[in-house]
Design an enzyme around this catalytic site. Structure first.
Site, short mmCIF file in Angstrom:
data_model
loop_
_atom_site.label_atom_id
_atom_site.label_comp_id
_atom_site.label_asym_id
_atom_site.label_seq_id
_atom_site.Cartn_x
_atom_site.Cartn_y
_atom_site.Cartn_z
N ASN A 257 -4.12 -16.07 -6.11
CA ASN A 257 -3.24 -17.09 -6.63
C ASN A 257 -3.81 -18.48 -6.40
OD1 ASN A 257 -1.07 -16.11 -7.98
ND2 ASN A 257 0.07 -15.62 -6.12
N GLU B 245 -14.18 19.25 -0.69
CA GLU B 245 -13.29 18.98 -1.82
C GLU B 245 -13.24 20.19 -2.75
OE1 GLU B 245 -14.59 15.49 -3.90
OE2 GLU B 245 -13.32 15.95 -5.60
N HIS C 95 -11.63 13.61 -1.14
CA HIS C 95 -12.12 12.94 -2.34
C HIS C 95 -12.39 11.46 -2.06
CE1 HIS C 95 -12.67 12.38 -6.62
NE2 HIS C 95 -11.97 11.25 -6.50
#
Lengths: 119, 651
Positions: free
Chosen positions: B363, B68, B46
């Site tokens: 940050n 899949e 996937h």
């Protein structure tokens, strides 16, 4: 008997545009609402055959309004009107039970087609 | 695709990882159809599908999609595992591998049509084979249809209500993103009559035309933009071109490399033994042969290391874009400078430092750099600077992220920490400025006044620290209010072999990585000074704390007792050897009885109880078979630093 349409849109200009297009094709516009709450009231009162529902509106948006209307009448035929770029909202509306959608700026043929298809 | 060039490297390395998972599990799958294995494989397929369709490698995504599908059926027990299916998976993995390699080399790889067919045949359970299999429908929308993807959504919703959608061309993901021109193809497994389906689809707005596709007809991909490109699915012969390049790559499992590395380590130990055994023979020939052996081992070791090393560029490359995007969002002007992107480190580490770095950089953008207005007021350049650097230093990789933003205020940090209940008022009063800064790594502390969606949710820095510690690394912070903040990550090279100095202290042999040693000096005990009873020496005007190894490890130090007596008059006058260790900018001096010599040592990690002894990084086996601890300079230096600091503060 011609189909009765309720137009929901917060701008008077858009309502007028739609009204012109719709009435030009032989449908009758039974009412206009300026926001989602107004739309629910008018729906109860007028029992229109078809609702064109704008998505972005003050007080209550089209999605919420749709939910309200479908609660009153699960068979309500609602066409959502959306601006470009509101894909996710349109899909949500369809999932909630909208029958079709039209995209602003309105193309007269597409509007009429949409109304034809669901009536 | 062009703009995604930068991500290609990351794509291929990650894709290979998933491929690795698929191939590993395919082996186990044959033995037992374990649900967890299926789930793992499903996830890998996937992820691969998603990645490849995002970057635009449609053939890879097509193949993984079908895989899949098959896996899903196995998982839901619609299908049972057979040898045939296992074989198919192996074939798929091989095929994917070849596709990846070709694509990486910039050549065009085609998915094997015949393999695809066999896959979809395999995923049809026997009962279902009677039902109309895979009705193909080509849906064409009117030209200039607004919101094509929403129309497609309506179409697919209707189809979903009528049967099972097996496959779309282009893949469903592309359809959702409007990456198709006016038409797309849906394969559906249904019991409905085809005319019935068509009439329902035609009733949807903006649908121009729906036509059935006979299965033999090969679907044609129509993607926006590259219509003229001959569609990959069109390769009628369908085989992957196995070009001359393919053989250039050999995939090796990481643990095999580890094993090799270990063996090289054993070789090094053995060579040392040989040298010792051979010494009494004093044979020139033997010496020469041993030297040659040493060179070969060295080369061997380097080659094995190289196989595991990748440049940090892989991680760094994502940041310019990220910083630009974030700074736009925040209305800040930021320049990002990257240094040392060619620094190499172990692949497994590279994979794990990406997330911590993303966090730190966010940050910096969010809290570190001020708004242009603020910067102007502070008489700083309107454009903030974030510097990202990586380098090799003292046997470690250092990655520094520094900004010239507003910096942090230790007092403010303390206040926030008290307010958030991270520490008590009393605890806070005992913290030095440096220790207060360490608070940023505590859980539940975010100094952002306002939580933004970029950072500052109060989770993060503690996670960053634990990720680094799990990698045997560390993180530290330096800041100056108004001038900026620097985060420094220290990571091991995972060099299993280092150059070390063997020293003797109180009859124990210790090994010190040569990179940590600043210098070895001999000094008179007279020069030892004390700060609050803690012995220090002054070397070139620099105060360096003295640390006794036996004491550090909780034993008595016969030689050292004298140094620590407060009365300097009683210290016996003699010369002592000191080894000065360095980590960062800090130093510690360790008295040593004897320097034995320098040699290559193999680091063996310590298990169980011995793992967390402070001051010891690992152990090694010496040439004579004895085990010697390897000192961890960082901890020792840190200890010394704390002691001097205390002394200076309380003086």
């Amino acid at each position: 008997m011609s189909k009765r349409v309720l137009i929901v849109d917060d701008t008077a200009f858009m309502r007028m545009m739609l009204k012109t297009i719709i009435t030009g094709k032989g449908y009758s516009v039974v009412g206009e609402a300026e926001d989602g709450l107004d739309a629910i009231e008018k729906y109860k009162e007028l029992k229109p055959d078809i609702v064109t529902m704008d998505i972005t509106m003050p007080r209550m948006d089209g999605i919420e309004s749709m939910k309200g209307i479908l609660e009153i009448d699960p068979n309500a035929k609602i066409i959502v009107c959306s601006a470009m770029g509101q894909k996710a909202l349109v899909i949500e509306a369809l999932r909630l039970g909208a029958k079709d959608f039209i995209v602003k700026p309105f193309d007269a043929d597409r509007v009429v087609e949409a109304i034809n298809r669901i009536s | 695709m062009g703009g995604q060039e930068e991500y290609r490297g990351l794509f291929f390395s990650e894709a290979r990882e998933y491929l690795q998972i698929l191939s590993n599990y395919a082996l186990q799958l044959e033995k037992n159809g374990d649900k967890e294995i299926l789930a793992e494989m499903f996830r890998a397929a996937h992820s691969l599908k998603g990645m490849s369709s995002t970057i635009g490698f449609h053939d890879i995504s097509l193949l993984t999609h079908v895989m899949e599908d098959l896996l899903e059926k196995l998982r839901s027990e619609e299908l049972t595992m057979t040898t045939e299916i296992a074989d198919l998976f192996f074939e798929c993995v091989e095929h994917l591998e070849a596709l990846l390699t070709l694509t990486e080399l910039g050549e065009e790889g085609y998915v094997d049509e015949e393999l695809l067919q066999r896959l979809s045949m395999a995923s049809n359970t026997p009962e279902e084979k009677d039902i109309k299999v895979h009705t193909g429908l080509k849906v064409t929308l009117k030209p200039n249809t607004p919101m094509k993807s929403v129309r497609a959504y309506m179409i697919l919703s209707v189809l979903e209500g009528m049967g099972d959608i097996k496959e779309c061309v282009p893949p469903i993901h592309d359809i959702e993103e409007e990456r198709f021109d006016t038409s797309f193809i849906v394969y559906i497994q249904t019991e409905f009559d085809i005319d019935e389906i068509i009439s329902r689809l035609i009733a949807i707005g903006d649908v121009e035309n729906v036509e059935p596709i006979i299965h033999e007809e090969i679907p044609v991909l129509t993607t926006n933009g590259d219509k003229d490109k001959k569609e990959s699915l069109n390769s009628r012969n369908g085989t992957v071109k196995r070009g001359r390049h393919v053989e250039k790559f050999v995939r090796v499992e990481a643990h095999r490399l580890d094993k090799m590395m270990n063996l090289v380590g054993e070789l090094v130990i053995n060579r040392t033994t040989l040298i010792q055994v051979g010494k009494p023979l004093a044979s020139r020939e033997l010496e020469g042969a041993l030297e040659e052996l040493g060179r070969i081992i060295q080369t061997l070791q380097n080659s094995v290391m190289e196989m595991r090393m990748v440049p940090i560029k892989q991680v760094f490359d994502q940041f310019p874009r990220m910083v630009r995007k974030l700074s736009n969002e925040k209305g800040k002007k930021i320049e990002l400078v990257i240094e040392g992107e060619t620094t190499e480190l172990d692949r497994s580490i590279v994979n794990q430092i990406s997330d911590p770095m993303v966090h730190l950089i966010r940050n910096s953008v969010d809290h570190g750099i001020e708004s242009p207005q603020e910067r102007r007021n502070a008489k700083k350049d309107e454009t903030g600077l974030i510097t990202l650097s990586a380098c090799h230093e003292g046997g470690y990789i250092f990655i520094r992220i520094s900004d010239n933003g507003r910096g942090m205020n230790p007092i403010h940090l303390k206040e926030v920490a008290i307010k958030k209940g991270v520490i008590t008022k009393e605890e806070a009063s005992r913290l030095t400025d440096e220790e207060s800064l360490e608070l940023v790594f505590r859980a539940g502390l975010s100094t952002a006044e306002e939580v933004t969606d970029i950072s500052g949710r109060g989770v993060g820095m503690d996670v960053v620290r634990s990720v680094l510690e799990a990698l045997n690394g560390s993180i530290s912070v330096k800041t100056k209010e108004g001038q900026g903040t620097t985060f420094e990550m220290r990571l091991p090279l995972t060099l299993a072999i280092v150059e070390g100095l063997l020293v003797k202290v109180d009859d124990n042999i210790y090994v010190v990585p040569i990179e940590s040693i600043r210098e070895n000096i001999v000094m008179s005990t007279q020069t030892i000074k004390r700060i609050q009873g803690n012995p220090v020496i002054l070397v070139r005007n620099e105060l360096i704390p003295i640390l006794s190894l036996p004491r550090f490890f909780g034993e008595e130090d016969k030689n050292f007792t004298a140094f620590s007596e407060t009365d300097s008059e009683h210290v016996p006058l003699k010369e002592i050897s000191l080894m000065i260790l360095e980590s960062g900018s800090k130093k510690v001096a360790i008295p040593v009885d004897e320097f034995i010599g320098q040699q290559e040592i193999v680091i063996k990690s310590l298990g169980g109880l011995l793992r967390d002894i402070p001051g010891i990084a690992g152990a090694t086996i010496l040439g004579d078979g004895h085990v010697a601890p390897i000192l961890d300079a960082n901890t020792l230096v840190h200890w010394g630093d704390l002691h001097v600091q205390e002394g200076v503060d309380s003086r």
